[in-house]
Enzyme design. Structure first.
Site, PDB file in Angstrom:
ATOM      1  N   TRP A 180      53.408  36.062  32.575  1.00 28.21           N
ATOM      2  CA  TRP A 180      54.039  35.827  31.280  1.00 28.21           C
ATOM      3  C   TRP A 180      53.774  37.054  30.417  1.00 28.21           C
ATOM      4  O   TRP A 180      52.641  37.520  30.312  1.00 28.21           O
ATOM      5  CB  TRP A 180      53.486  34.586  30.572  1.00 28.21           C
ATOM      6  N   GLU A 219      57.317  33.390  33.895  1.00 28.68           N
ATOM      7  CA  GLU A 219      57.405  32.325  32.879  1.00 28.68           C
ATOM      8  C   GLU A 219      58.301  32.764  31.720  1.00 28.68           C
ATOM      9  O   GLU A 219      57.997  33.724  31.024  1.00 28.68           O
ATOM     10  CB  GLU A 219      55.995  32.004  32.367  1.00 28.68           C
ATOM     11  N   LYS A 221      60.596  32.194  28.088  1.00 31.06           N
ATOM     12  CA  LYS A 221      60.264  31.719  26.753  1.00 31.06           C
ATOM     13  C   LYS A 221      61.437  31.985  25.819  1.00 31.06           C
ATOM     14  O   LYS A 221      62.269  32.857  26.090  1.00 31.06           O
ATOM     15  CB  LYS A 221      59.023  32.484  26.299  1.00 31.06           C
ATOM     16  N   ASP A 253      57.404  26.225  31.196  1.00 29.18           N
ATOM     17  CA  ASP A 253      56.421  25.738  30.224  1.00 29.18           C
ATOM     18  C   ASP A 253      57.163  24.754  29.320  1.00 29.18           C
ATOM     19  O   ASP A 253      58.233  25.080  28.789  1.00 29.18           O
ATOM     20  CB  ASP A 253      55.866  26.937  29.438  1.00 29.18           C
ATOM     21  N   HIS A 256      58.594  25.924  25.910  1.00 29.50           N
ATOM     22  CA  HIS A 256      59.326  27.193  25.847  1.00 29.50           C
ATOM     23  C   HIS A 256      60.839  27.076  25.783  1.00 29.50           C
ATOM     24  O   HIS A 256      61.549  28.008  26.139  1.00 29.50           O
ATOM     25  CB  HIS A 256      58.924  28.082  27.039  1.00 29.50           C
ATOM     26  N   HIS A 280      53.828  24.713  33.286  1.00 30.11           N
ATOM     27  CA  HIS A 280      52.787  24.721  32.262  1.00 30.11           C
ATOM     28  C   HIS A 280      53.061  23.494  31.404  1.00 30.11           C
ATOM     29  O   HIS A 280      54.031  23.472  30.645  1.00 30.11           O
ATOM     30  CB  HIS A 280      52.860  25.973  31.388  1.00 30.11           C
ATOM     31  N   ASP A 288      56.402  26.151  19.581  1.00 30.56           N
ATOM     32  CA  ASP A 288      55.582  26.224  20.792  1.00 30.56           C
ATOM     33  C   ASP A 288      54.111  26.210  20.402  1.00 30.56           C
ATOM     34  O   ASP A 288      53.387  27.177  20.587  1.00 30.56           O
ATOM     35  CB  ASP A 288      55.957  27.514  21.544  1.00 30.56           C
ATOM     36  N   ASP A 290      51.499  24.463  21.382  1.00 32.53           N
ATOM     37  CA  ASP A 290      50.452  24.257  22.380  1.00 32.53           C
ATOM     38  C   ASP A 290      49.419  23.213  21.964  1.00 32.53           C
ATOM     39  O   ASP A 290      48.215  23.428  22.086  1.00 32.53           O
ATOM     40  CB  ASP A 290      49.787  25.591  22.747  1.00 32.53           C
ATOM     41  N   ASP A 320      48.629  23.925  29.844  1.00 31.05           N
ATOM     42  CA  ASP A 320      48.623  25.101  28.970  1.00 31.05           C
ATOM     43  C   ASP A 320      48.680  24.648  27.516  1.00 31.05           C
ATOM     44  O   ASP A 320      49.750  24.458  26.960  1.00 31.05           O
ATOM     45  CB  ASP A 320      49.818  26.010  29.306  1.00 31.05           C
TER      46      ASP A 320
END
Ligand code: RNT
Ligand code: ZN
Length: 413
Positions: A180, A219, A221, A253, A256, A280, A288, A290, A320
């Site tokens: 990433w 990955e 995004k 992810d 993302h 993820h 995003d 997390d 993640d």
């Protein structure tokens, strides 16, 4: 009759074998990300401030400040996470006496983690760290117009794949190595194609060397903080890259994509073509962000897609998230257990019967059945899962974490 025996009978009435579900759940690996423990700081020069358009927010006391503390915290969390676990490392978590440049890393710099993995029976996954470094120039790495910058990061990527190969060599099985990069622009760029062509060329060099036990992934995004207008490694870019490069897979992810796009809906599309789909699992809240993974409808849907596609060995589940506003060990335990709870709920569905309802266009029955399942006692089966792993149900794990916080974390200043 015990709560579990009752649940077993109810599920059996629907044609669901809870014993089989328990066995399957125990065999599905979940890769625990090391970076929740220290707010993604890593161990270079005592930990770097996070950059690259990602952020941890919060100032909860007790973050791990060095390898010893992170390993101690992880060991603690692992005692409360049942099932089959892997550990996901970032290159910035190397354990060395002297500083080592990212383009100089060697497998030996991660030996302490291999020893840790052996002790805890974990497979190891790996990530090159293309952020939090002075060699990220103007938010660019592999797509930089500066050849020196690109060369530095290409070398880092190559070396990371060798580290991952050494993990698999020492621990058996495979190692996922996920690329990433933060590369992007805050404002509307004049040239979108140039950066993407440079990224393509850089990736080709990184993936040149054969690494038989590494599963490579890229990955995508949509945007990052301070990088709102353009992301070089977009979904389409990596989807095509992976499609055209056997052995390289697209990692999805869950934070993302645009807010109404769901990875649960995308997964089956990739499974038509890709041998592996690494994930993820995260929880975006308005961006995003997390957040710690909770047992949301989307998480349950995602798990259902994995199970219904019989793809538990092809979808590589990794977590993640990085929340610095709560106890970080609790964050690991809550997030990992929620992933497993979602998988269990999916394993307890009468999948074949429901597929037949769909194919027979019996949609009323299908809807009724889906709703009925929601109130069945999967919690009893979950408790049984914990008990068989030697863990208590309810919140007893939390009291232990709170004690650990008092004894250990609170003393970290
Ligand atoms: C960033 C990506 C990436 C990172 C980790 C730390 O948006 O999700 O996977 O979170 O590599
Ligand atoms: Zn991610």
């Amino acid at each position: 009759m015990s709560r579990y025996s009752e649940a077993r009978e109810t599920y059996a009435g629907l044609g669901v074998d809870t014993e089989l579900a328990l066995k399957q759940l125990a065999s599905i690996p979940v890769s625990l990300h090391c970076w929740q423990g220290d707010d993604v700081r890593g161990f270079e020069n005592g930990g770097a401030d996070l950059s690259g358009g990602i952020q941890t927010t919060g100032n909860y006391p007790g973050r791990a400040r060095n390898p010893g503390e992170l390993m101690e915290d992880l060991s603690f969390a692992l005692q409360e996470i049942p099932g089959s676990r892997r550990l996901n490392l970032h290159a910035s978590y190397l354990v060395t006496q002297k500083p080592v440049e990212r383009n100089q890393i060697e497998p030996e710099h991660y030996q302490a983690w291999v020893d840790f993995a052996k002790e805890h029976h974990l497979g190891l996954d790996f990530n090159p760290t293309f952020f939090s470094s002075p060699m990220v120039k103007d938010n660019l790495t592999l797509s930089s117009p500066d050849g020196n910058v690109r060369r530095y990061w290409i070398e880092h990527g190559k070396r990371c794949r060798r580290v991952a190969e050494s993990f698999a060599g020492q621990l058996g099985g495979h190692s996922l190595c996920n690329v990433w990069i933060p590369d992007g622009y805050k404002d509307v760029p004049a040239d979108r194609l140039g950066p993407r062509l440079r990224l393509k060329e850089s990736l080709d060099q990184i993936f040149e060397e054969e690494m038989p036990h590494v599963i490579d992934s890229v990955e995508s995004k949509t945007f990052g903080i301070g990088l709102e207008s353009f992301t070089v490694g977009s979904n389409e870019f990596y989807a095509y890259y992976a499609a055209r490069h056997p052995g390289v897979y697209q990692l999805m992810d869950t934070g993302h994509y645009h807010p109404t796009e769901m990875v649960s809906e995308k997964l089956s599309a990739l499974l038509c073509y890709a041998k592996y789909v690494p994930l993820h699992v995260s929880r975006p809240v308005r961006w995003d962000s997390d957040h710690v993974v909770t047992l949301t409808d989307e998480l349950k849907e995602l798990a259902k897609e994995i199970v219904r596609a019989k793809a538990t060995d092809r979808v590589l589940i990794g977590l993640d998230f990085f929340d610095a506003s709560i106890n970080r060990i609790a964050a690991w335990i809550i997030g990992a257990r929620n992933m497993q709870k979602a998988l269990l709920i999916a394993l307890l569905e009468p999948g074949n019967a429901m597929e037949e309802m769909q194919d027979g266009c019996r949609f009323t029955r299908l809807l009724a059945c889906q709703e009925e399942l929601k109130t069945l006692d999967w919690g009893a089966v979950w408790e049984e899962f914990l008990a068989r792993a030697g863990m208590d149900g309810s919140l007893s794990w939390l009291s232990k974490v709170e004690d650990y916080e008092k004894q250990v974390l609170a003393k970290r200043r």
